[in-house]
Design an enzyme around this catalytic site. Structure first.
Site, PDB file in Angstrom:
ATOM      1  N   TYR A  14       0.889  -1.312  -0.137  1.00 44.25           N
ATOM      2  CA  TYR A  14      -0.025  -0.111  -0.166  1.00 44.25           C
ATOM      3  C   TYR A  14       0.672   1.261   0.099  1.00 44.25           C
ATOM      4  O   TYR A  14       1.788   1.128   0.892  1.00 44.25           O
ATOM      5  CB  TYR A  14      -1.043   0.051   1.293  1.00 44.25           C
ATOM      6  CG  TYR A  14      -1.754   1.084   1.372  1.00 44.25           C
ATOM      7  CD1 TYR A  14      -2.809   1.458   0.674  1.00 44.25           C
ATOM      8  CD2 TYR A  14      -1.695   2.149   2.402  1.00 44.25           C
ATOM      9  CE1 TYR A  14      -3.470   2.551   0.498  1.00 44.25           C
ATOM     10  CE2 TYR A  14      -2.592   3.342   2.458  1.00 44.25           C
ATOM     11  CZ  TYR A  14      -3.556   3.269   1.580  1.00 44.25           C
ATOM     12  OH  TYR A  14      -4.274   4.619   1.646  1.00 44.25           O
ATOM     13  N   ASP A  39       8.950   2.892  -0.074  1.00 40.55           N
ATOM     14  CA  ASP A  39       8.004   3.626   0.830  1.00 40.55           C
ATOM     15  C   ASP A  39       8.346   3.093   2.238  1.00 40.55           C
ATOM     16  O   ASP A  39       8.080   2.270   2.616  1.00 40.55           O
ATOM     17  CB  ASP A  39       6.600   3.160   0.253  1.00 40.55           C
ATOM     18  CG  ASP A  39       5.483   3.805   1.073  1.00 40.55           C
ATOM     19  OD1 ASP A  39       5.760   4.261   2.310  1.00 40.55           O
ATOM     20  OD2 ASP A  39       4.328   3.587   0.613  1.00 40.55           O
ATOM     21  N   LYS A  94       3.994   9.342   8.659  1.00 45.70           N
ATOM     22  CA  LYS A  94       3.661   8.680   9.914  1.00 45.70           C
ATOM     23  C   LYS A  94       4.795   9.030  11.167  1.00 45.70           C
ATOM     24  O   LYS A  94       4.508  10.405  11.486  1.00 45.70           O
ATOM     25  CB  LYS A  94       3.558   7.200   9.860  1.00 45.70           C
ATOM     26  CG  LYS A  94       2.471   6.891   9.050  1.00 45.70           C
ATOM     27  CD  LYS A  94       1.943   5.412   9.010  1.00 45.70           C
ATOM     28  CE  LYS A  94       0.573   5.408   8.221  1.00 45.70           C
ATOM     29  NZ  LYS A  94       0.588   4.456   7.029  1.00 45.70           N
TER      30      LYS A  94
HETATM   31  C1  LIG Z   1      -0.209   4.940   5.617  1.00 45.38           C
HETATM   32  C2  LIG Z   1       0.923   4.541   4.391  1.00 45.38           C
HETATM   33  C3  LIG Z   1       0.680   5.472   3.330  1.00 45.38           C
HETATM   34  C4  LIG Z   1      -0.282   6.410   3.195  1.00 45.38           C
HETATM   35  O1  LIG Z   1      -0.062   7.779   4.040  1.00 45.38           O
HETATM   36  P1  LIG Z   1      -1.201   8.609   4.361  1.00 45.38           P
HETATM   37  O2  LIG Z   1      -0.594   9.578   5.311  1.00 45.38           O
HETATM   38  O3  LIG Z   1      -2.535   7.764   4.954  1.00 45.38           O
HETATM   39  O4  LIG Z   1      -1.706   9.141   3.061  1.00 45.38           O
HETATM   40  C5  LIG Z   1       1.621   5.123   2.389  1.00 45.38           C
HETATM   41  N1  LIG Z   1       2.510   4.306   2.394  1.00 45.38           N
HETATM   42  C6  LIG Z   1       2.486   3.333   3.284  1.00 45.38           C
HETATM   43  C7  LIG Z   1       3.435   2.118   3.719  1.00 45.38           C
HETATM   44  C8  LIG Z   1       1.622   3.448   4.552  1.00 45.38           C
HETATM   45  O5  LIG Z   1       1.622   2.521   5.644  1.00 45.38           O
END
Ligand SMILES: *Cc1c(COP(=O)(O)O)cnc(C)c1O
Length: 432
Positions: free
Chosen positions: A150, A243, A271
């Protein structure tokens, strides 16, 4: 409370009835609705350290911790003070500040491949922008992504995207045009041959990966897999994009790339970098990042990007993360994983637990999944029943098999004892 315990839920039930009239599903982000574990959402009143209290007065040891940002737990006094002090000086200017430069320095000092960065307000925006940059830098459009990974809810990557979507069983969302996902090639995680085949067939702008995927539950890379991605990206002429929205500043000071010694071209962060306020970023080499406007020709902007409150929370969060903190977080994670393993074995419930410092997943399966197919094959009903029993005993787990637990620095020995006692009872309850 033990097996069969009940939560007080009158006020949560009342709020949920109101919420569904105004908010789709009663929530502002799907997984909060708790549908994957077969119950209604719990409305939170307040939180402190490792504990949250709901509107009915139930208290829980929290392992969601806002899905990752709260590595120091809830309402850490130094972080709250930093945010209050920033707010008193004005909440947003739409002009640069000293603290943004300080935060960029702190990030760059920690994350080896990030010489320069641009802040955004969400991880979704950051990965969207990193992809735009990768396409501009390579003059290509195709992307390689992994099933179950994701990277936010941007159109082009909403295909086999794990967590919320996996949980809801939506293969790809209506409203995403074919043209958006046609450029995305999806390959199973940990499958080197599939990566090699895709690279032989396509010229990619980017290979995107969560270096420790945590949105299909935590499914670590097999030995050498990230090195293979690095080599394939280079040979293909693609950028390697990590990511690290979850892993950054969590699995170690320099994220997964430092821990595993594999350097991406671009890194997406989120995060922890915002310490519980909306902040994210993408970064890489000076050469690449100098393509971003106004230094370069790749446009990207944001009214609240680098917001002073978020930057203050992020700076305070990072400054509290020293070597001692990471050692402690690793110990906490190991103790939790070990204790949960023991409790499951004692109750004869077949689970397998994956963990890296700051992250773990309890898979309801005999052996740990290697990929998204494996994760989907877990006993989802068993996980749901176990989670409902945990909640009833005062432990708040991620309410989906496809999410990681986020132990924090606020989780003490006493919290772990309480958790393991509840977990043991819950395992016995689902075994019965
Ligand atoms: C949470 C998450 C996102 C998206 O971040 P948001 O601030 O919710 O848009 C992207 N990549 C990873 C791996 C995530 O866990």
């Amino acid at each position: 409370m033990g097996a069969g315990a009940q939560l007080r839920d009158a006020k949560s039930t009342e709020l949920y009835a109101r919420a569904v009239q105004r908010l789709p599903g009663g929530v502002n982000s799907p997984v909060r609705a708790m549908r994957a574990i077969g119950r209604d959402p719990i409305f939170v009143e307040r939180a402190e350290g490792a504990e949250i209290v709901d509107v009915d007065g139930n208290r829980y040891v929290d392992y969601v911790c806002s899905w990752g940002p709260l590595i120091h737990g809830h309402a850490h006094p130094e972080i709250v003070d930093a945010v209050i002090a920033a707010a008193r000086r004005g909440t947003s200017y739409g002009a640069p500040t000293e603290a943004e430069v300080d935060l960029a320095d702190e990030v760059s000092r920690r994350i080896p491949s990030v010489e320069m960065l641009r802040m955004t307000s969400s991880g979704t925006e950051a990965s969207m922008s990193a992809i735009r940059l990768a396409r501009a830098a390579t003059g290509r459009t195709k992307l390689l992504k992994f099933a179950g990974a994701y990277h936010g809810h941007l159109d082009g990557l909403l295909a086999e995207a794990g967590s919320g979507l996996a949980t809801a069983g939506i293969p790809a969302s209506p409203g995403v045009p074919d043209t958006a996902t046609q450029q995305t090639v999806i390959v199973p995680w940990n499958d080197g041959e599939a990566v090699a085949r895709a690279c032989a067939e396509h010229e990619f702008a980017a290979i995107l990966a969560e270096p420790y995927p945590a949105n299909m539950g935590l499914v670590p890379p097999v030995e050498g897999f990230l090195d293979l991605l690095r080599n394939k990206a280079t040979d293909n002429g693609a950028l390697l994009v990590f990511d690290e929205v979850i892993t950054g500043f969590r699995v170690g000071p320099g994220g997964a790339q430092e821990r595993l010694g594999v350097m991406p071209d671009l890194t997406v962060m989120g995060k922890v970098i915002g310490g519980g306020l909306p902040a994210a970023a993408y970064g890489g080499s000076r050469t690449l990042m100098d393509r971003i406007a106004p230094a370069g020709d790749v446009y990207q902007a944001g009214t609240l990007s680098g917001n002073p409150l978020a930057v203050a929370a992020g700076l305070a969060t990072l400054r509290l993360l020293d070597d001692t903190a990471y050692t402690r977080l690793a110990h906490t994670t190991e103790a939790l994983a070990g204790g949960l393993r023991e409790a499951a074995a004692h109750a004869d419930v077949p689970v397998s637990i994956t963990s890296v410092p700051g992250l773990l997943t309890v898979f309801f399966a005999e052996s740990a999944p290697r990929d998204y197919e494996g994760a989907k094959a877990c006993d989802l009903d068993g996980y749901g029943a176990w989670c409902r029993a945990l909640l009833a005993s005062g432990v708040y787990p991620p309410p989906s098999q496809f999410e990681a637990w986020f132990p924090s620095l606020a989780h003490t020995h006493e919290h772990l004892e309480r958790t393991l006692e509840a977990a043991a009872a819950a395992f016995h309850e689902v075994a019965a």
